[in-house]
Write a protein that holds these residues in place. Structure first.
Motif, PDB file in Angstrom:
ATOM      1  N   THR A  30       0.975  -0.912   0.117  1.00 45.82           N
ATOM      2  CA  THR A  30       0.272   0.098   0.122  1.00 45.82           C
ATOM      3  C   THR A  30       0.613   1.197   0.248  1.00 45.82           C
ATOM      4  OG1 THR A  30      -0.431   0.366   2.544  1.00 45.82           O
ATOM      5  CG2 THR A  30      -1.439  -1.440   1.184  1.00 45.82           C
ATOM      6  N   PRO A  31       0.685   2.198  -0.338  1.00 45.67           N
ATOM      7  CA  PRO A  31       1.148   3.980  -0.350  1.00 45.67           C
ATOM      8  C   PRO A  31       1.726   4.264   0.823  1.00 45.67           C
ATOM      9  CG  PRO A  31      -0.179   4.407  -1.542  1.00 45.67           C
ATOM     10  CD  PRO A  31      -0.695   2.887  -0.595  1.00 45.67           C
ATOM     11  N   GLU A  32       0.996   3.256   2.338  1.00 45.47           N
ATOM     12  CA  GLU A  32       1.555   3.126   3.810  1.00 45.47           C
ATOM     13  C   GLU A  32       2.880   2.211   3.150  1.00 45.47           C
ATOM     14  OE1 GLU A  32      -1.800   2.797   3.347  1.00 45.47           O
ATOM     15  OE2 GLU A  32      -1.497   4.890   3.521  1.00 45.47           O
ATOM     16  N   ASP A  33       3.396   1.702   2.984  1.00 49.53           N
ATOM     17  CA  ASP A  33       4.555   0.655   3.058  1.00 49.53           C
ATOM     18  C   ASP A  33       5.842   2.048   2.255  1.00 49.53           C
ATOM     19  OD1 ASP A  33       3.994  -1.535   4.179  1.00 49.53           O
ATOM     20  OD2 ASP A  33       3.013  -1.462   2.249  1.00 49.53           O
ATOM     21  N   ALA A  34       6.101   3.503   1.300  1.00 46.64           N
ATOM     22  CA  ALA A  34       6.785   3.921   0.856  1.00 46.64           C
ATOM     23  C   ALA A  34       8.251   4.209   1.760  1.00 46.64           C
ATOM     24  CB  ALA A  34       5.951   5.093   0.404  1.00 46.64           C
ATOM     25  N   ALA A  35       8.150   4.558   2.733  1.00 50.82           N
ATOM     26  CA  ALA A  35       9.152   4.097   3.422  1.00 50.82           C
ATOM     27  C   ALA A  35      10.026   2.829   3.203  1.00 50.82           C
ATOM     28  CB  ALA A  35       8.899   4.663   5.482  1.00 50.82           C
ATOM     29  N   PHE A  36       9.829   1.971   3.831  1.00 57.09           N
ATOM     30  CA  PHE A  36      10.307   0.912   4.082  1.00 57.09           C
ATOM     31  C   PHE A  36      10.571   0.574   2.447  1.00 57.09           C
ATOM     32  CE2 PHE A  36      10.435  -3.459   2.270  1.00 57.09           C
ATOM     33  CZ  PHE A  36      11.025  -4.158   2.809  1.00 57.09           C
ATOM     34  N   LEU A  37      10.034   0.918   1.145  1.00 53.36           N
ATOM     35  CA  LEU A  37      10.295   0.049  -0.406  1.00 53.36           C
ATOM     36  C   LEU A  37      11.730   1.154  -0.677  1.00 53.36           C
ATOM     37  CD1 LEU A  37       9.652  -1.557  -1.981  1.00 53.36           C
ATOM     38  CD2 LEU A  37       7.864  -0.207  -3.599  1.00 53.36           C
ATOM     39  N   LEU A  38      11.226   2.701  -0.827  1.00 57.53           N
ATOM     40  CA  LEU A  38      12.350   3.481  -0.513  1.00 57.53           C
ATOM     41  C   LEU A  38      13.869   3.319  -0.070  1.00 57.53           C
ATOM     42  CD1 LEU A  38      13.053   6.008  -1.874  1.00 57.53           C
ATOM     43  CD2 LEU A  38      12.869   7.400   0.298  1.00 57.53           C
ATOM     44  N   GLY A  39      13.677   2.585   1.184  1.00 53.67           N
ATOM     45  CA  GLY A  39      14.997   1.892   1.622  1.00 53.67           C
ATOM     46  C   GLY A  39      15.582   0.659   1.165  1.00 53.67           C
TER      47      GLY A  39
END
Length: 181
Positions: A30-39
């Motif tokens: 979901t868009p809320e996973d953005a920080a993890f995926l960015l890392g």
């Protein structure tokens, strides 16, 4: 191992559990996973073995999640899923099925934070995702593509029973990768 039917109707179910294994839970991004995926996508190992996706901000990552995995869930009923530890809920990587239109195949792929390498998570998640693809989605053939120098991923693919088939490209101007079937 339990396999949920999330995705069989091709409609996105936000954060839905797709597969559970003894140690892992795989959910839709979901868009809320953005920080993890960015890392994860900016880990030097990801860039070296898979490629630079050009994501540099949280907003880039949110847009990527909407345009790539979430769009794939809607179109194909599958895509990359976030992998979390069942015991703690910590997100450790991604594993899923990607429809590669250029080569006309669906492939299994995975990437994990380096702190979680060597613990069998890639194999465990990939087995579950491939079973989901075959039993829930009815996929007859699942392949894999891998950079020729990514020996750790090649070992996982071979443990999954996939064998080297030859070189291929994912796009006309892309680097050559190895196809495993």
């Amino acid at each position: 191992m339990s396999i949920e039917a999330a995705g069989t109707n091709h409609s996105p179910v936000v954060g839905a559990v797709v597969v559970e294994t003894p140690r892992l839970v795989l959910r839709r991004f979901t868009p809320e996973d953005a920080a993890f995926l960015l890392g994860l996508l900016n880990e030097p190992s990801f860039i070296a073995n898979i490629g630079d996706r050009g994501l540099r901000t949280i907003e880039d990552a949110r847009r990527f999640i909407v345009e790539v995995p979430m769009a794939s869930y809607d179109k194909h009923g599958h895509g990359h899923f976030r992998v979390e530890l069942k015991e703690t809920g910590a997100v450790i990587g991604t594993c899923g099925l990607i429809r590669r239109d250029y080569i006309g195949e669906t492939d299994v792929g995975f990437a994990y934070l380096p702190a979680h390498w060597g613990k069998g998570y890639a194999y465990e998640a990939a087995v579950a995702v491939m079973e989901f693809g075959r039993t829930t989605l009815g996929l007859q053939r699942i392949v894999a593509v891998v950079s020729p120098h990514n020996t750790a991923s090649i070992r996982v693919l071979e443990k999954l029973g996939l064998r080297y088939s030859g070189p291929t490209q994912l796009a006309a101007d892309a680097e050559t990768v190895h196809l495993y079937v």
